[in-house]
Design a protein around this motif. Structure first.
Motif, PDB file in Angstrom:
ATOM      1  N   VAL A 149       7.788  -0.392   4.845  1.00 56.02           N
ATOM      2  CA  VAL A 149       7.293  -1.350   3.859  1.00 56.02           C
ATOM      3  C   VAL A 149       7.703  -2.738   4.352  1.00 56.02           C
ATOM      4  CG1 VAL A 149       7.423  -2.111   1.466  1.00 56.02           C
ATOM      5  CG2 VAL A 149       7.500   0.331   1.995  1.00 56.02           C
ATOM      6  N   PRO A 150       6.775  -3.677   4.494  1.00 54.72           N
ATOM      7  CA  PRO A 150       7.097  -4.985   5.077  1.00 54.72           C
ATOM      8  C   PRO A 150       7.865  -5.878   4.102  1.00 54.72           C
ATOM      9  CG  PRO A 150       4.806  -4.958   4.421  1.00 54.72           C
ATOM     10  CD  PRO A 150       5.337  -3.561   4.177  1.00 54.72           C
ATOM     11  N   LEU A 151       9.119  -5.534   3.862  1.00 55.15           N
ATOM     12  CA  LEU A 151       9.912  -6.227   2.850  1.00 55.15           C
ATOM     13  C   LEU A 151      10.219  -7.671   3.238  1.00 55.15           C
ATOM     14  CD1 LEU A 151      12.378  -3.306   2.052  1.00 55.15           C
ATOM     15  CD2 LEU A 151      10.457  -4.089   0.650  1.00 55.15           C
ATOM     16  N   ARG A 152      10.659  -7.878   4.473  1.00 58.46           N
ATOM     17  CA  ARG A 152      10.992  -9.240   4.886  1.00 58.46           C
ATOM     18  C   ARG A 152       9.745 -10.123   4.879  1.00 58.46           C
ATOM     19  NH1 ARG A 152      15.239 -11.736   6.825  1.00 58.46           N
ATOM     20  NH2 ARG A 152      16.413  -9.799   6.903  1.00 58.46           N
ATOM     21  N   GLU A 153       8.630  -9.591   5.349  1.00 57.97           N
ATOM     22  CA  GLU A 153       7.392 -10.358   5.349  1.00 57.97           C
ATOM     23  C   GLU A 153       6.953 -10.682   3.926  1.00 57.97           C
ATOM     24  OE1 GLU A 153       8.090  -7.652   6.965  1.00 57.97           O
ATOM     25  OE2 GLU A 153       7.228  -7.592   8.982  1.00 57.97           O
ATOM     26  N   ALA A 154       7.139  -9.713   3.017  1.00 55.69           N
ATOM     27  CA  ALA A 154       6.778  -9.938   1.620  1.00 55.69           C
ATOM     28  C   ALA A 154       7.633 -11.037   1.006  1.00 55.69           C
ATOM     29  CB  ALA A 154       6.938  -8.641   0.828  1.00 55.69           C
ATOM     30  N   GLY A 155       8.936 -11.034   1.354  1.00 54.87           N
ATOM     31  CA  GLY A 155       9.809 -12.075   0.851  1.00 54.87           C
ATOM     32  C   GLY A 155       9.391 -13.454   1.329  1.00 54.87           C
ATOM     33  N   ALA A 156       9.032 -13.551   2.616  1.00 57.56           N
ATOM     34  CA  ALA A 156       8.588 -14.832   3.165  1.00 57.56           C
ATOM     35  C   ALA A 156       7.296 -15.297   2.494  1.00 57.56           C
ATOM     36  CB  ALA A 156       8.381 -14.708   4.673  1.00 57.56           C
ATOM     37  N   LEU A 157       6.379 -14.358   2.257  1.00 55.22           N
ATOM     38  CA  LEU A 157       5.127 -14.700   1.583  1.00 55.22           C
ATOM     39  C   LEU A 157       5.391 -15.155   0.149  1.00 55.22           C
ATOM     40  CD1 LEU A 157       2.055 -14.800   1.331  1.00 55.22           C
ATOM     41  CD2 LEU A 157       2.081 -12.334   0.873  1.00 55.22           C
TER      42      LEU A 157
ATOM     43  N   PHE B 188      11.179   6.690   2.962  1.00 54.57           N
ATOM     44  CA  PHE B 188      10.187   5.665   2.634  1.00 54.57           C
ATOM     45  C   PHE B 188      10.912   4.327   2.562  1.00 54.57           C
ATOM     46  CE2 PHE B 188       6.571   3.645   0.813  1.00 54.57           C
ATOM     47  CZ  PHE B 188       5.495   4.528   0.856  1.00 54.57           C
ATOM     48  N   ASP B 189      10.343   3.280   3.136  1.00 55.92           N
ATOM     49  CA  ASP B 189      10.807   1.888   3.117  1.00 55.92           C
ATOM     50  C   ASP B 189      11.179   1.398   4.509  1.00 55.92           C
ATOM     51  OD1 ASP B 189      10.471   1.596   0.364  1.00 55.92           O
ATOM     52  OD2 ASP B 189      12.518   2.261  -0.055  1.00 55.92           O
ATOM     53  N   ASP B 190      11.736   2.265   5.376  1.00 60.60           N
ATOM     54  CA  ASP B 190      12.206   1.872   6.706  1.00 60.60           C
ATOM     55  C   ASP B 190      13.289   0.800   6.606  1.00 60.60           C
ATOM     56  OD1 ASP B 190      12.365   2.081   9.457  1.00 60.60           O
ATOM     57  OD2 ASP B 190      10.855   0.533   9.824  1.00 60.60           O
ATOM     58  N   LEU B 191      14.354   1.119   5.885  1.00 60.36           N
ATOM     59  CA  LEU B 191      15.507   0.224   5.789  1.00 60.36           C
ATOM     60  C   LEU B 191      16.233   0.192   7.132  1.00 60.36           C
ATOM     61  CD1 LEU B 191      16.808   1.106   2.216  1.00 60.36           C
ATOM     62  CD2 LEU B 191      15.251  -0.725   2.917  1.00 60.36           C
ATOM     63  N   PRO B 192      17.024  -0.837   7.394  1.00 61.12           N
ATOM     64  CA  PRO B 192      17.624  -0.994   8.719  1.00 61.12           C
ATOM     65  C   PRO B 192      18.388   0.212   9.246  1.00 61.12           C
ATOM     66  CG  PRO B 192      17.867  -3.015   7.468  1.00 61.12           C
ATOM     67  CD  PRO B 192      17.275  -2.005   6.529  1.00 61.12           C
ATOM     68  N   PHE B 193      19.057   0.962   8.377  1.00 59.46           N
ATOM     69  CA  PHE B 193      19.862   2.093   8.859  1.00 59.46           C
ATOM     70  C   PHE B 193      19.007   3.268   9.323  1.00 59.46           C
ATOM     71  CE2 PHE B 193      19.294   3.266   4.371  1.00 59.46           C
ATOM     72  CZ  PHE B 193      18.985   4.612   4.477  1.00 59.46           C
TER      73      PHE B 193
ATOM     74  N   GLU C 283       3.284   1.272   7.081  1.00 58.36           N
ATOM     75  CA  GLU C 283       3.091   1.890   8.398  1.00 58.36           C
ATOM     76  C   GLU C 283       3.981   3.123   8.553  1.00 58.36           C
ATOM     77  OE1 GLU C 283       3.568   0.695  13.154  1.00 58.36           O
ATOM     78  OE2 GLU C 283       4.111  -0.727  11.579  1.00 58.36           O
ATOM     79  N   LEU C 284       3.398   4.220   8.982  1.00 60.95           N
ATOM     80  CA  LEU C 284       4.159   5.439   9.251  1.00 60.95           C
ATOM     81  C   LEU C 284       4.984   5.270  10.515  1.00 60.95           C
ATOM     82  CD1 LEU C 284       4.776   8.454   8.654  1.00 60.95           C
ATOM     83  CD2 LEU C 284       2.771   9.020  10.063  1.00 60.95           C
ATOM     84  N   MET C 285       6.284   5.542  10.426  1.00 60.38           N
ATOM     85  CA  MET C 285       7.200   5.451  11.558  1.00 60.38           C
ATOM     86  C   MET C 285       7.718   6.859  11.873  1.00 60.38           C
ATOM     87  SD  MET C 285       6.954   2.176  11.779  1.00 60.38           S
ATOM     88  CE  MET C 285       8.162   1.776  13.040  1.00 60.38           C
TER      89      MET C 285
ATOM     90  N   ASP D 291       0.857  -1.187   0.000  1.00 58.59           N
ATOM     91  CA  ASP D 291       0.000   0.000   0.000  1.00 58.59           C
ATOM     92  C   ASP D 291       0.897   1.242   0.000  1.00 58.59           C
ATOM     93  OD1 ASP D 291      -2.045   1.833   0.165  1.00 58.59           O
ATOM     94  OD2 ASP D 291      -2.302   1.589   2.333  1.00 58.59           O
ATOM     95  N   GLU D 292       1.579   1.457  -1.111  1.00 56.75           N
ATOM     96  CA  GLU D 292       2.514   2.571  -1.207  1.00 56.75           C
ATOM     97  C   GLU D 292       1.787   3.913  -1.280  1.00 56.75           C
ATOM     98  OE1 GLU D 292       6.404   1.042  -3.323  1.00 56.75           O
ATOM     99  OE2 GLU D 292       4.676   0.595  -4.577  1.00 56.75           O
ATOM    100  N   ARG D 293       0.664   3.936  -1.980  1.00 56.88           N
ATOM    101  CA  ARG D 293      -0.098   5.182  -2.067  1.00 56.88           C
ATOM    102  C   ARG D 293      -0.590   5.605  -0.683  1.00 56.88           C
ATOM    103  NH1 ARG D 293      -4.283   6.803  -6.755  1.00 56.88           N
ATOM    104  NH2 ARG D 293      -2.651   5.660  -7.872  1.00 56.88           N
ATOM    105  N   GLY D 294      -1.123   4.639   0.068  1.00 56.83           N
ATOM    106  CA  GLY D 294      -1.597   4.957   1.412  1.00 56.83           C
ATOM    107  C   GLY D 294      -0.474   5.394   2.329  1.00 56.83           C
ATOM    108  N   GLY D 295       0.696   4.758   2.200  1.00 59.37           N
ATOM    109  CA  GLY D 295       1.839   5.139   3.023  1.00 59.37           C
ATOM    110  C   GLY D 295       2.304   6.553   2.741  1.00 59.37           C
TER     111      GLY D 295
END
Length: 358
Positions: A311-319, A293-298, A341-343, A177-181
Motif C-alpha cells: 500500500v503506497p503509504l508514504r506516497e499517500a502522505g505526500a499527496l 497486507f500493507d508492506d510495512l518496512p519489517f 501492488e502484490l509483493m 485499491d485495497e479490494r484489488g490488492g
C-alpha cells in the motif's frame, strides 16, 4: 523592533501581497520570486504573527493529522510521508505546524479532536485510516467536516471512503485499491495450488476490512464458487496488531479445520500468525504459507521475507500534504485512488503434496 511584512517585501524587491502569498502557501508564485522572498525572510529574521493572521482570515497555519495510533507502523509511515510533504525541502518551506492526534479509530474521539482543531481555526485536517461504518457517526463526522471546510479549512480523508459532503467544499479523498490488492493476493495463493486458505480479517466494522475481505472472497468465487463456502469457516476477525494475528491463528488451529495458507489483512497480524504456526511446529512456507497486507518496512526482514500487498503509504502522505496545503488542486470528483501492488517473497509456496497440515 520586529521586522514587518513591508520590510521583507522591500528586501526581496516584491510587493507585500507577494510576500503574503508565499507565506500563506497554496498560491501560484514563480520559483525565483518565491526563493527571493524566502531568503529575505531568513536574512531579516521575519516571524509571521500567526494569531493575527488567523483572526484576519478564516484559518491558521495549524494542520491536524488524525490517526488511529502513531505507534502502528501503517500510520507511522503515512504520517512520515505527510510531514515530509509539508516541508519537502527540509528547510521550512511549507511553514506549517502539524499536530498528530491519536484517536484509536474511535469515531467520537475523531469528532472531539476535530472540534478542538476547529476551535484553533486549523487551516487543514487529514483524517487517516479506516473508518468505522456506523451511519450515525458518519453523519456526525460529515457535519463537522463540512462546517470546517465551509470556514476555509482544507480536509483530506486518507485511506477511508469519502464523506457525504458538498462537492463544492475543499474536501479531498485519497483511497487505496485495497479490494484489488486482496484479490491479487488470493489469486497468487490459488495459482500456487492452495484451496484451504485461512483468512485473518480486521475488525468487522471497518471500511478497510470490508474492502479487503471482499477482494479475497471475489478471487475465491471466480476460481471456484465452491471455495467461498469451503473457506468461510477459516475466516476469523481480529485486530491489526501482532497479538491479534497470533490469537486468531491459535483459534484456527484449535478448530481443527485443515488449511495450507494464512492470509492476514495486515503485516503485523501476519507476523503474529507466523509465530503461532511455528509454535505449533509448522514450517513456513513448507507446511503453511503466510501472507500479509500493507508492506510495512519489517516485511522484507522477516524469515522468510513476507509476501504481502504494498500500500503506497508514504506516497499517500505526500499527496495528502499537497492537497491539505492547496499545492495540488482537488481531483475531479474529489477522489484519488492509488494502486496497490502484490509483493511475492519467500513466505508463500505451493502447498505440501504430502505430510502434515494443520
Amino acid at each position: 523592533m520586529a521586522v514587518t511584512l513591508a520590510e521583507v517585501a522591500a528586501h526581496a524587491g516584491v510587493s507585500p501581497a507577494t510576500v503574503s502569498r508565499v507565506l500563506n502557501g497554496g498560491y501560484p508564485v514563480a520559483g525565483g520570486t518565491r526563493t527571493r522572498v524566502e531568503r529575505a525572510v531568513e536574512e531579516l529574521g521575519y516571524i509571521a504573527n500567526a494569531p493575527a493572521r488567523a483572526l484576519a482570515g478564516a484559518t491558521s497555519d495549524l494542520i491536524g493529522i488524525l490517526v488511529h495510533d502513531i505507534a502502528d507502523g501503517y500510520f507511522g509511515v503515512l504520517t512520515g510521508g505527510l510531514q515530509h510533504g509539508l516541508d519537502p525541502t527540509g528547510e521550512g518551506e511549507a511553514r506549517r505546524l502539524s499536530v498528530v492526534c491519536n484517536t484509536q479509530g474511535v469515531p467520537a474521539t475523531e469528532t472531539a479532536c476535530l472540534a478542538l482543531l476547529e476551535g484553533q481555526r486549523a487551516g487543514g485536517v487529514v483524517l487517516a485510516g479506516a473508518a468505522a461504518e456506523d451511519p450515525e457517526q458518519t453523519a456526525a463526522l460529515a457535519a463537522r467536516v463540512a462546517r470546517m471546510a465551509a470556514a476555509g479549512a482544507r480536509v483530506v480523508l486518507c485511506g477511508r471512503p469519502p464523506l457525504p459532503v458538498s462537492p463544492a467544499l475543499p474536501v479531498a479523498t485519497v483511497v487505496f485499491d485495497e479490494r484489488g490488492g486482496a484479490f491479487r493476493l488470493a489469486e497468487h495463493l490459488l495459482a500456487l495450488g492452495h484451496r484451504r486458505i485461512a483468512y485473518v480479517a480486521g475488525p468487522p466494522d471497518r471500511s478497510s476490512t470490508r474492502e479487503r475481505l471482499a477482494g479475497h472472497r471475489e478471487a475465491l468465487r471466480r476460481h471456484d464458487p465452491a471455495l467461498t463456502d469451503a473457506c468461510a469457516p477459516l475466516t476469523v476477525h481480529a485486530g491489526s496488531e501482532r497479538s491479534a494475528g497470533y490469537d486468531a491463528t491459535r483459534e484456527l488451529l484449535r478448530r481443527g479445520e485443515p488449511f495450507t495458507a494464512v492470509a492476514a489483512a495486515g503485516d503485523a497480524a501476519a507476523a503474529g500468525a507466523a509465530a503461532a504456526l511455528r509454535e505449533a511446529g509448522l514450517r513456513i512456507p513448507e507446511d503453511v504459507s503466510v501472507a500479509g497486507f500493507d508492506d510495512l518496512p519489517f516485511s522484507q526482514d522477516t524469515a522468510p521475507a513476507l509476501t504481502t500487498v504494498r500500500v503506497p503509504l508514504r506516497e499517500a502522505g505526500a499527496l495528502a500534504a499537497q492537497l491539505v496545503t492547496g499545492r495540488r488542486p482537488l481531483p475531479p470528483g474529489g477522489i484519488t485512488t492509488l494502486p496497490t501492488e502484490l509483493m511475492v517473497r519467500g513466505s508463500t509456496a505451493p502447498p505440501p503434496a504430502t505430510g502434515r497440515t494443520p
